[in-house]
Design a protein around this motif. Structure first.
Motif, mmCIF file in Angstrom:
data_model
loop_
_atom_site.group_PDB
_atom_site.id
_atom_site.type_symbol
_atom_site.label_atom_id
_atom_site.label_comp_id
_atom_site.label_asym_id
_atom_site.label_seq_id
_atom_site.Cartn_x
_atom_site.Cartn_y
_atom_site.Cartn_z
ATOM 1 N N PRO A 40 0.800 -1.233 0.000
ATOM 2 C CA PRO A 40 0.000 0.000 0.000
ATOM 3 C C PRO A 40 0.827 1.276 0.000
ATOM 4 C CG PRO A 40 -0.058 -1.065 2.156
ATOM 5 C CD PRO A 40 0.587 -2.029 1.214
ATOM 6 N N GLU A 41 2.070 1.220 0.481
ATOM 7 C CA GLU A 41 2.925 2.408 0.484
ATOM 8 C C GLU A 41 3.709 2.563 -0.817
ATOM 9 O OE1 GLU A 41 2.741 4.548 2.890
ATOM 10 O OE2 GLU A 41 1.447 3.303 4.143
ATOM 11 N N LYS A 42 3.565 1.590 -1.730
ATOM 12 C CA LYS A 42 4.220 1.642 -3.048
ATOM 13 C C LYS A 42 5.740 1.718 -2.942
ATOM 14 C CE LYS A 42 0.076 1.728 -4.668
ATOM 15 N NZ LYS A 42 -0.537 0.435 -5.081
ATOM 16 N N TYR A 43 6.311 0.954 -2.025
ATOM 17 C CA TYR A 43 7.758 0.939 -1.874
ATOM 18 C C TYR A 43 8.406 0.087 -2.956
ATOM 19 C CZ TYR A 43 7.469 3.083 2.777
ATOM 20 O OH TYR A 43 7.260 3.947 3.829
ATOM 21 N N ALA A 44 9.524 0.550 -3.475
ATOM 22 C CA ALA A 44 10.256 -0.187 -4.493
ATOM 23 C C ALA A 44 10.721 -1.529 -3.949
ATOM 24 C CB ALA A 44 11.457 0.631 -4.970
ATOM 25 N N GLY A 45 10.535 -2.579 -4.731
ATOM 26 C CA GLY A 45 11.060 -3.893 -4.388
ATOM 27 C C GLY A 45 10.106 -4.814 -3.676
ATOM 28 N N SER A 84 11.713 -5.749 13.670
ATOM 29 C CA SER A 84 12.623 -4.763 14.244
ATOM 30 C C SER A 84 14.053 -5.037 13.805
ATOM 31 C CB SER A 84 12.514 -4.793 15.770
ATOM 32 O OG SER A 84 11.191 -4.495 16.169
ATOM 33 N N SER A 85 14.737 -3.981 13.373
ATOM 34 C CA SER A 85 16.088 -4.139 12.834
ATOM 35 C C SER A 85 16.702 -2.759 12.640
ATOM 36 C CB SER A 85 16.050 -4.867 11.490
ATOM 37 O OG SER A 85 15.438 -4.051 10.494
ATOM 38 N N TYR A 86 17.897 -2.758 12.073
ATOM 39 C CA TYR A 86 18.487 -1.507 11.629
ATOM 40 C C TYR A 86 17.629 -0.892 10.529
ATOM 41 C CZ TYR A 86 22.948 -2.204 14.086
ATOM 42 O OH TYR A 86 23.924 -2.348 15.048
ATOM 43 N N SER A 87 17.792 0.417 10.362
ATOM 44 C CA SER A 87 17.146 1.130 9.261
ATOM 45 C C SER A 87 17.981 2.361 8.942
ATOM 46 C CB SER A 87 15.723 1.559 9.652
ATOM 47 O OG SER A 87 15.756 2.690 10.515
ATOM 48 N N MET A 88 17.541 3.146 7.976
ATOM 49 C CA MET A 88 18.220 4.400 7.645
ATOM 50 C C MET A 88 18.229 5.353 8.834
ATOM 51 S SD MET A 88 16.125 3.009 5.248
ATOM 52 C CE MET A 88 14.640 4.015 5.388
ATOM 53 N N ARG A 89 17.310 5.157 9.769
ATOM 54 C CA ARG A 89 17.156 6.034 10.931
ATOM 55 C C ARG A 89 17.689 5.415 12.221
ATOM 56 N NH1 ARG A 89 10.759 7.685 10.020
ATOM 57 N NH2 ARG A 89 10.920 8.176 7.773
ATOM 58 N N PRO A 100 3.517 -3.414 9.509
ATOM 59 C CA PRO A 100 2.464 -2.623 8.894
ATOM 60 C C PRO A 100 1.933 -1.572 9.872
ATOM 61 C CG PRO A 100 2.167 -4.921 8.348
ATOM 62 C CD PRO A 100 3.282 -4.862 9.360
ATOM 63 N N GLY A 101 1.837 -0.366 9.397
ATOM 64 C CA GLY A 101 1.483 0.754 10.263
ATOM 65 C C GLY A 101 2.694 1.568 10.661
ATOM 66 N N ARG A 102 3.888 0.943 10.624
ATOM 67 C CA ARG A 102 5.151 1.626 10.893
ATOM 68 C C ARG A 102 6.194 1.112 9.896
ATOM 69 N NH1 ARG A 102 5.389 1.205 17.543
ATOM 70 N NH2 ARG A 102 3.272 1.997 17.911
ATOM 71 N N ASP A 103 5.890 1.290 8.642
ATOM 72 C CA ASP A 103 6.677 0.716 7.550
ATOM 73 C C ASP A 103 7.533 1.807 6.924
ATOM 74 O OD1 ASP A 103 7.674 -0.657 5.417
ATOM 75 O OD2 ASP A 103 5.730 -1.043 4.463
ATOM 76 N N LEU A 104 8.853 1.635 6.988
ATOM 77 C CA LEU A 104 9.785 2.617 6.440
ATOM 78 C C LEU A 104 10.345 2.186 5.084
ATOM 79 C CD1 LEU A 104 11.886 3.429 9.656
ATOM 80 C CD2 LEU A 104 9.886 4.652 8.752
ATOM 81 N N ASP A 135 21.646 -7.477 8.100
ATOM 82 C CA ASP A 135 20.485 -7.258 8.948
ATOM 83 C C ASP A 135 19.276 -6.700 8.207
ATOM 84 O OD1 ASP A 135 19.481 -7.445 11.705
ATOM 85 O OD2 ASP A 135 19.250 -5.284 11.514
ATOM 86 N N ALA A 136 19.471 -5.754 7.308
ATOM 87 C CA ALA A 136 18.320 -5.100 6.693
ATOM 88 C C ALA A 136 18.748 -4.376 5.422
ATOM 89 C CB ALA A 136 17.691 -4.107 7.674
ATOM 90 N N PHE A 137 17.762 -4.093 4.564
ATOM 91 C CA PHE A 137 18.026 -3.329 3.353
ATOM 92 C C PHE A 137 16.739 -2.643 2.895
ATOM 93 C CE2 PHE A 137 16.634 -7.487 1.914
ATOM 94 C CZ PHE A 137 15.814 -7.216 0.825
ATOM 95 N N SER A 138 16.913 -1.660 2.037
ATOM 96 C CA SER A 138 15.766 -0.937 1.482
ATOM 97 C C SER A 138 16.049 -0.611 0.030
ATOM 98 C CB SER A 138 15.497 0.349 2.262
ATOM 99 O OG SER A 138 14.489 1.124 1.624
ATOM 100 N N GLN A 139 15.321 -1.237 -0.874
ATOM 101 C CA GLN A 139 15.442 -0.879 -2.283
ATOM 102 C C GLN A 139 14.855 0.495 -2.544
ATOM 103 O OE1 GLN A 139 15.059 -4.207 -5.242
ATOM 104 N NE2 GLN A 139 14.068 -5.247 -3.508
ATOM 105 N N GLU A 140 13.835 0.843 -1.795
ATOM 106 C CA GLU A 140 13.219 2.167 -1.932
ATOM 107 C C GLU A 140 14.241 3.272 -1.682
ATOM 108 O OE1 GLU A 140 10.405 5.287 -2.205
ATOM 109 O OE2 GLU A 140 10.225 3.175 -2.808
ATOM 110 N N ASN A 141 15.073 3.087 -0.670
ATOM 111 C CA ASN A 141 16.043 4.105 -0.277
ATOM 112 C C ASN A 141 17.463 3.812 -0.762
ATOM 113 O OD1 ASN A 141 14.428 5.959 1.709
ATOM 114 N ND2 ASN A 141 13.885 3.856 2.269
ATOM 115 N N LYS A 142 17.578 2.741 -1.579
ATOM 116 C CA LYS A 142 18.899 2.324 -2.090
ATOM 117 C C LYS A 142 19.909 2.236 -0.941
ATOM 118 C CE LYS A 142 18.139 4.266 -6.699
ATOM 119 N NZ LYS A 142 16.697 4.531 -6.477
#
Length: 451
Positions: free
Chosen positions: A323-328, A338-343, A350-354, A396-403
């Motif tokens: 629903p948030e249209k995140y890449a990947g 719960s894990s590392y993130s950009m922040r 869901p509801g707290r999806d970065l 630990d974690a990755f984000s295609q949306e945020n490369k």
């Protein structure tokens, strides 16, 4: 409970001022590149071997316990390589047992490692039988998790005890040295004073500090990752809690039950009070169930197999729906926990999806969603994504949306993977833990039935 998660987030973000470690751990071990030709069975073994190594070759050398984190990028909070996690070490104990069964190490090598762990834990700081969240691996002294969290942590202690009971069950009928180890593990588990952590009420409290008493003020009610704490509290041969503590504290006098659905699946138990947060991070479906077998497990409040299947599958459907249209996001790339993130550290669900995918979420859900989890595993281990895999398995974690991705590991994320994969393949750790006589009595006391 939710307040405590925010405390963790704040704590991890605060650790962002970093200095180089005393001795950097590097990702020098070759990784199997040609995974496309591996069978599913062989790929599962590869992932188990890599994640097992976090707790064997990657262990803190003095204590032999699990480092809280390993940063392949060589950037650590000051002296952090020597901080060990008690809960993560419980996961590591079960991972080492998997290592014996998979012939990653010999029974003798594992015995020697467990003896070293026991030497350290017997002399480490404890508070009415409970260990703290973190220990200094070189001294056994408490490393405060936060200002007032400088005493016993009953949740992390329960995760550790889950591993101890599994180790005891594995070695209790062995040779003299193995029986001696089993007896040591048994004594440490029996010394946990669950009654103290009720604070005279019908609920279990997360923390107690010799300096701040009960000021952390976290009575633990469900539903979250803490079911195992209540099961072990009822199972204790020495300091057992009453059924009323479970019914009133954990189950909140029945309010834990849910008749809601999410993505067409019954939630079974209430994860959150807010409609914006329908299901929690997926580690809730893992930590208590590394030893506690949810298959056929039921009590007055729910069916725990349905609970965990719904939790994992609803997250899968959420990521496919995206629903948030995140890449990947999609059928082969899913899983929020719960894990590392950009922040910094964050509680993803869901509801707290970065837009952050955490590999342990889908991989450790293998017993609940085998096809969906295997599709994710194939996605992760494709040659074009080898930058997401290191010597201890998926980072630990990755984000295609945020490369964005991070060359870092956390014990509490690596630990469930080899154990839950093995439970999917053979039920090995489930069998060990569930055969413990006091666990059977504790479950019966709380009104559980199981197959």
């Amino acid at each position: 409970m939710n307040k405590y998660l925010f405390l963790i987030v704040a704590m991890m973000v605060a650790l962002s001022s970093c200095t180089p470690p005393e001795t950097a751990i590097t990702d020098a071990t070759p990784i199997e590149k040609n995974v496309a030709v591996l069978s599913d069975d062989s790929l599962l073994t590869l992932v188990q071997k890599q994640t097992f190594e976090y707790f064997y070759t990657g262990a803190e050398p003095n204590s032999a316990l699990a480092r809280e984190r390993i940063h392949i990028d060589g950037v650590y909070p000051q002296n952090d390589q020597h901080i060990v996690t008690t809960g993560g070490s419980g996961f590591g104990m079960m991972a080492l047992l998997v290592g014996i069964e998979r012939n990653f190490i010999s029974r003798k090598e594992a015995l020697e490692r467990f003896e070293k762990m026991a030497d350290f834990l017997e002399n480490a700081d404890r508070y009415h039988g409970a260990w703290p969240h973190w220990l200094e691996g070189q001294t056994g002294k408490t490393k405060p998790f936060s200002k007032k969290d400088d005493g016993g942590d009953l949740v992390e202690t329960a995760f550790l005890a889950q591993g101890m009971i599994a180790v005891r069950e594995y070695f209790k009928n062995g040779n003299d040295a193995e029986v001696a180890l089993a007896d040591r593990m048994d004594k440490m588990w029996r010394d946990i004073d669950f009654q103290w952590y009720t604070n005279g009420e019908n609920v279990l409290y997360w923390h107690w500090s010799p300096n701040f008493g009960w000021e952390m003020n976290f009575p633990v009610g469900g539903y979250n990752e803490c079911l195992i704490m209540y099961v072990l509290g009822a199972s204790s041969p020495t300091y057992a809690i009453s059924k009323e503590v479970y019914d009133q504290g954990w189950a909140r006098n029945g309010d834990i039950k849910s008749d809601q659905e999410y993505y067409g699946l019954p939630l079974v138990l209430n994860h959150y009070e807010s409609n914006d947060d329908p299901v929690g991070p997926l580690f809730w479906a893992h930590y208590s169930y590394l030893g506690l077998n949810p298959k056929g497990l039921k009590d007055a409040y729910g069916d725990y197999w349905q609970l965990n299947v719904s939790h994992a599958l609803s997250q899968y459907r959420y990521c496919v729906d995206n629903p948030e249209k995140y890449a990947g996001y999609g059928s082969d790339c899913w899983g929020l926990t719960s894990s590392y993130s950009m922040r910094g550290y964050a509680g993803h669900h869901p509801g707290r999806d970065l837009g952050v995918i955490t590999p342990t979420a889908a991989i450790s859900s293998m017993p609940y969603t085998p096809e969906e989890s295997m599709a994710f595993l194939r996605f992760m281990y494709a040659p074009e994504r080898d930058s997401l895999i290191g010597v201890y398995g998926p980072y630990d974690a990755f984000s295609q949306e945020n490369k964005w991705y991070v060359q870092r590991y956390l014990a509490i994320d690596q630990g469930p993977m080899p154990v839950m994969i093995e439970n999917y393949r053979t039920g090995f750790i489930w069998k060990l833990f569930m055969q413990a006589p006091e666990v059977q009595k504790g479950l019966a006391k709380l009104g559980f039935s199981y197959e």
